[in-house]
Design a protein around this motif. Structure first.
Motif, PDB file in Angstrom:
ATOM      1  N   ASN A   1       0.865  -1.256  -0.049  1.00 23.00           N
ATOM      2  CA  ASN A   1       0.088   0.090   0.072  1.00 23.00           C
ATOM      3  C   ASN A   1       0.831   1.039  -0.013  1.00 23.00           C
ATOM      4  OD1 ASN A   1      -2.340   1.497   0.178  1.00 23.00           O
ATOM      5  ND2 ASN A   1      -2.246   1.633   2.242  1.00 23.00           N
ATOM      6  N   GLY A   2       0.725   1.930  -0.999  1.00 19.47           N
ATOM      7  CA  GLY A   2       1.581   3.196  -1.073  1.00 19.47           C
ATOM      8  C   GLY A   2       1.314   4.155  -2.380  1.00 19.47           C
ATOM      9  N   ALA A   3       1.713   5.234  -2.150  1.00 19.70           N
ATOM     10  CA  ALA A   3       1.674   6.209  -3.335  1.00 19.70           C
ATOM     11  C   ALA A   3       2.729   7.163  -3.210  1.00 19.70           C
ATOM     12  CB  ALA A   3       0.002   7.127  -2.923  1.00 19.70           C
ATOM     13  N   LEU A   4       3.330   7.494  -4.461  1.00 14.62           N
ATOM     14  CA  LEU A   4       4.553   8.083  -4.653  1.00 14.62           C
ATOM     15  C   LEU A   4       4.184   9.639  -5.359  1.00 14.62           C
ATOM     16  CD1 LEU A   4       7.579   7.987  -3.759  1.00 14.62           C
ATOM     17  CD2 LEU A   4       7.769   7.242  -6.149  1.00 14.62           C
ATOM     18  N   LEU A   5       4.379  10.481  -4.458  1.00  8.90           N
ATOM     19  CA  LEU A   5       4.549  12.124  -5.196  1.00  8.90           C
ATOM     20  C   LEU A   5       6.051  12.234  -5.733  1.00  8.90           C
ATOM     21  CD1 LEU A   5       2.169  13.946  -5.844  1.00  8.90           C
ATOM     22  CD2 LEU A   5       2.735  15.007  -3.821  1.00  8.90           C
ATOM     23  N   VAL A   6       5.849  12.479  -7.160  1.00  2.00           N
ATOM     24  CA  VAL A   6       7.428  12.641  -7.552  1.00  2.00           C
ATOM     25  C   VAL A   6       7.167  14.061  -7.911  1.00  2.00           C
ATOM     26  CG1 VAL A   6       8.744  12.364  -9.669  1.00  2.00           C
ATOM     27  CG2 VAL A   6       7.624  10.537  -8.696  1.00  2.00           C
ATOM     28  N   GLY A   7       8.105  14.904  -7.081  1.00  2.00           N
ATOM     29  CA  GLY A   7       8.015  16.520  -7.230  1.00  2.00           C
ATOM     30  C   GLY A   7       9.666  16.616  -8.062  1.00  2.00           C
ATOM     31  N   ARG A   8       9.442  18.147  -8.515  1.00  2.00           N
ATOM     32  CA  ARG A   8      10.565  18.714  -9.088  1.00  2.00           C
ATOM     33  C   ARG A   8      11.752  18.719  -8.197  1.00  2.00           C
ATOM     34  NH1 ARG A   8       8.978  23.067 -13.654  1.00  2.00           N
ATOM     35  NH2 ARG A   8       7.104  22.309 -14.181  1.00  2.00           N
ATOM     36  N   ASN A   9      11.523  18.802  -6.699  1.00  2.00           N
ATOM     37  CA  ASN A   9      12.568  18.838  -5.908  1.00  2.00           C
ATOM     38  C   ASN A   9      12.687  17.716  -4.912  1.00  2.00           C
ATOM     39  OD1 ASN A   9      13.203  21.603  -6.846  1.00  2.00           O
ATOM     40  ND2 ASN A   9      11.430  22.329  -5.746  1.00  2.00           N
ATOM     41  N   GLY A  10      12.071  16.443  -5.526  1.00  2.00           N
ATOM     42  CA  GLY A  10      12.361  15.335  -4.583  1.00  2.00           C
ATOM     43  C   GLY A  10      10.846  14.328  -4.441  1.00  2.00           C
ATOM     44  N   ASN A  11      11.137  13.253  -3.792  1.00  2.00           N
ATOM     45  CA  ASN A  11       9.806  12.544  -3.980  1.00  2.00           C
ATOM     46  C   ASN A  11       9.284  12.279  -2.391  1.00  2.00           C
ATOM     47  OD1 ASN A  11      10.394  12.209  -6.551  1.00  2.00           O
ATOM     48  ND2 ASN A  11      11.267  10.312  -6.458  1.00  2.00           N
ATOM     49  N   THR A  12       8.081  12.074  -2.291  1.00  2.00           N
ATOM     50  CA  THR A  12       7.375  11.665  -1.147  1.00  2.00           C
ATOM     51  C   THR A  12       6.778  10.521  -1.114  1.00  2.00           C
ATOM     52  OG1 THR A  12       7.197  14.129  -0.445  1.00  2.00           O
ATOM     53  CG2 THR A  12       6.202  12.538   0.954  1.00  2.00           C
ATOM     54  N   LEU A  13       6.858   9.425  -0.305  1.00  2.00           N
ATOM     55  CA  LEU A  13       6.094   8.177  -0.376  1.00  2.00           C
ATOM     56  C   LEU A  13       5.008   8.210   0.893  1.00  2.00           C
ATOM     57  CD1 LEU A  13       5.763   5.141  -1.119  1.00  2.00           C
ATOM     58  CD2 LEU A  13       7.519   4.717   0.734  1.00  2.00           C
ATOM     59  N   PHE A  14       3.785   7.918   0.427  1.00  2.00           N
ATOM     60  CA  PHE A  14       2.754   7.750   1.471  1.00  2.00           C
ATOM     61  C   PHE A  14       2.397   6.418   1.633  1.00  2.00           C
ATOM     62  CE2 PHE A  14       1.532  12.347   1.439  1.00  2.00           C
ATOM     63  CZ  PHE A  14       2.060  12.940   0.161  1.00  2.00           C
ATOM     64  N   THR A  15       2.259   6.005   2.909  1.00  2.00           N
ATOM     65  CA  THR A  15       2.204   4.587   3.363  1.00  2.00           C
ATOM     66  C   THR A  15       1.239   4.590   4.620  1.00  2.00           C
ATOM     67  OG1 THR A  15       2.694   2.198   3.028  1.00  2.00           O
ATOM     68  CG2 THR A  15       4.162   3.845   4.290  1.00  2.00           C
ATOM     69  N   ASP A  16       0.814   3.262   4.947  1.00  2.00           N
ATOM     70  CA  ASP A  16       0.219   3.531   6.034  1.00  2.00           C
ATOM     71  C   ASP A  16       0.792   2.897   7.363  1.00  2.00           C
ATOM     72  OD1 ASP A  16      -0.624   0.512   6.803  1.00  2.00           O
ATOM     73  OD2 ASP A  16      -1.105   0.745   4.517  1.00  2.00           O
ATOM     74  N   PRO A  17       0.416   2.919   8.541  1.00  2.00           N
ATOM     75  CA  PRO A  17       1.283   2.371   9.755  1.00  2.00           C
ATOM     76  C   PRO A  17       1.753   1.068   9.734  1.00  2.00           C
ATOM     77  CG  PRO A  17      -0.571   3.669  10.598  1.00  2.00           C
ATOM     78  CD  PRO A  17      -0.832   3.350   9.068  1.00  2.00           C
ATOM     79  N   ARG A  18       1.075   0.251   9.152  1.00  2.00           N
ATOM     80  CA  ARG A  18       1.623  -1.304   9.005  1.00  2.00           C
ATOM     81  C   ARG A  18       2.988  -1.349   8.297  1.00  2.00           C
ATOM     82  NH1 ARG A  18      -2.328  -4.098   5.161  1.00  2.00           N
ATOM     83  NH2 ARG A  18      -2.145  -2.127   4.225  1.00  2.00           N
ATOM     84  N   TYR A  19       3.277  -0.272   7.447  1.00  2.00           N
ATOM     85  CA  TYR A  19       4.603  -0.228   6.657  1.00  2.00           C
ATOM     86  C   TYR A  19       5.399   0.770   7.204  1.00  2.00           C
ATOM     87  CZ  TYR A  19       2.532  -3.600   3.437  1.00  2.00           C
ATOM     88  OH  TYR A  19       1.928  -4.639   2.869  1.00  2.00           O
ATOM     89  N   GLU A  20       5.215   1.279   8.413  1.00  3.27           N
ATOM     90  CA  GLU A  20       6.116   2.476   8.885  1.00  3.27           C
ATOM     91  C   GLU A  20       7.778   2.032   8.981  1.00  3.27           C
ATOM     92  OE1 GLU A  20       4.758   4.386  12.345  1.00  3.27           O
ATOM     93  OE2 GLU A  20       6.412   5.926  11.927  1.00  3.27           O
TER      94      GLU A  20
END
Ligand code: ZN
Ligand code: ZN
Length: 362
Positions: A45-64
Motif C-alpha cells: 500500500n503506497g502512493a508516491l508523489l514525484v516532485g521537481r525537488n524530491g519524492n514523498t512516499l505515502f503509506t499506512d502504519p503497517r509499513y512504517e
C-alpha cells in the motif's frame, strides 16, 4: 530484513525533465512496481508523489518500519485514505498541475483524488513514463534477473527428475514451486503452467488434476521471482518416445526460436524479431498455429514493455531484457512452445536461461 536495492539508471533525472516538459508540478505514482522502481519500497500500500525537488512516499502504519528502512525518499505515514493525505500535500504545496498514471489508477481512486484535491488542482493523465524507464535495466537489475533465471532453471531440473507417469499436473506444479523457493526464489513470478497432452494447446493452461500421460507432450512454463525480479522459461518434455511428427514440429519451433534470438540486437525493432520467428514457422506451414506474440519485456513485473509483437516499431536497446517464446498450438493434439529470457546487447543478445532447449525425453 535487509534487501538489496538495485541502483536506478538515471531515472530520477529523466522524470524531473519530463515534469518540466509537460509543465507538471508533480507526478502521482500509484502502480506498486513503479513505486518500488523509483523509491525502493516493496510494501503493498503506497502512493508516491514525484516532485521537481524530491519524492514523498505515502503509506499506512503497517509499513512504517519497512518504508523507513527501504525508501530512498521522504516517508509520510498516514492513517485513513492515502490519496486524501496526498491531496492535502498537493494543496499545502500549492501544486496546480499533477500528472497521474491513467492506466494504473482505479476510477474510484481517481474520483476521490479529484474530490480531495479540489477545483484548483488539474489532474493530467500520463501513460508509460516509468514503464519506459523500466525497459532499460541497470547492471544491478540485470544481475538480479540473471540470478532469477538461474534459480528457475535449477528448480526446473530438480522438479523434472521427479516427474512420474500418472502424477497430476498440479503435483508437478507444486513440486516446481517448492523447488523454486528452496533454490532461492521469493515466489513464482506467475502461476506455474504445467500442461499434459491436448491441454498443452492452451497457451495459458492452468494445472489441474489431469494426469501426466505417457507418449504425450508435457509443457512447463515457469518463472522465479527473486529479489523482486522475474525470469520466464518454457520447456517441453515427452514421457515415452516422441513420434516423428512431434520431433519435426519441435524442431520447427526451435528453429523459429533460434531465428528470433539471432535477430535480437540493439537497434532492431521488436516487430523484426517477431517476424524472424514467424518467417521460419511459415516455411513449415505452421505460422497459422502461432497465436501470440514472440515475447515481452520483464523485470519487476512478468509482463513489461516492450511487446515483441507483429509490426511493433519499438527499437530494442542494449540493456533491455525480453523473452523469446514462439509456440504452435493444435486443438486436440497439443502445443509446443520454447521460451528463453534474453538480455539485449550492442551486438546481439545473451541468453540468460541456462537450461538446454532439447526436447526432454523422460
Ligand atoms: Zn513463460
Ligand atoms: Zn513469457
Amino acid at each position: 530484513m535487509s534487501r538489496r536495492r538495485p541502483e536506478r539508471s538515471g531515472g530520477a533525472a529523466v522524470l524531473v525533465e519530463g515534469l518540466a516538459r509537460a509543465k507538471l508540478d508533480a507526478l502521482l505514482v500509484t502502480a506498486l512496481p513503479n513505486i518500488r522502481y523509483l523509491a525502493g519500497f516493496t510494501g503493498s500500500n503506497g502512493a508516491l508523489l514525484v516532485g521537481r525537488n524530491g519524492n514523498t512516499l505515502f503509506t499506512d502504519p503497517r509499513y512504517e518500519i519497512q518504508a523507513n528502512a527501504e525508501a530512498n525518499c521522504k516517508v509520510r505515514v498516514v492513517r485513513g485514505p492515502l490519496l486524501k493525505a496526498v491531496a492535502a500535500t498537493i494543496r499545502a504545496r500549492k501544486l496546480r498541475r499533477i500528472g497521474f498514471e491513467r492506466n494504473r489508477i482505479s476510477y474510484e481512486s481517481f474520483d476521490s483524488l479529484s474530490v480531495f484535491a479540489g477545483p484548483a488542482t488539474r489532474l493530467i493523465p500520463v501513460t508509460g513514463w516509468i514503464e519506459d524507464l523500466r525497459m532499460l535495466k541497470s547492471a544491478a537489475e540485470i544481475d538480479a534477473i540473471r540470478r532469477s533465471a538461474a534459480t528457475n532453471s535449477l528448480a526446473f531440473e530438480a522438479a523434472l527428475s521427479r516427474v512420474r507417469i500418472g502424477m497430476s499436473e498440479m503435483d508437478l506444479a507444486a513440486e516446481i514451486d517448492f523447488r523454486m523457493r528452496r533454490a532461492g526464489a521469493e515466489s513464482p513470478a506467475f502461476e506455474t503452467i504445467v500442461a499434459s497432452g491436448a491441454r498443452s494447446a492452451l497457451p495459458h493452461a492452468r494445472p489441474g488434476a489431469n494426469p501426466i500421460l505417457k507418449d504425450r507432450l508435457l509443457l512447463v512454463d515457469m518463472g522465479a521471482n527473486q529479489a523482486g525480479y522475474c525470469s520466464d522459461m518454457t520447456r517441453m518434455a515427452f514421457p515415452g518416445s516422441p513420434p516423428r511428427k512431434i520431433r519435426r514440429m519441435y524442431d520447427a519451433v526451435l528453429e523459429a526460436q533460434m531465428a528470433a534470438v539471432h535477430a535480437v540486437k540493439d537497434g532492431v525493432t521488436a516487430g523484426e524479431v517477431d517476424a524472424a520467428a514467424r518467417k521460419v514457422l511459415r516455411s513449415y506451414g505452421l505460422d497459422g498455429a502461432f497465436v501470440h506474440s514472440t515475447g515481452h519485456g520483464l523485470g519487476l513485473e512478468i509482463h513489461e514493455s516492450p511487446r515483441l509483437g507483429r509490426g511493433d516499431k519499438t527499437p530494442l536497446r542494449a540493456g533491455m531484457v525480453v523473452t523469446i517464446e514462439p509456440g504452435v498450438y493444435f486443438e486436440g493434439t497439443g502445443g509446443i512452445r520454447i521460451e528463453d529470457t534474453v538480455l539485449v546487447t550492442a551486438t546481439g543478445c545473451e541468453i540468460l536461461t541456462p537450461t538446454t532447449k532439447d526436447l526432454r525425453v523422460l
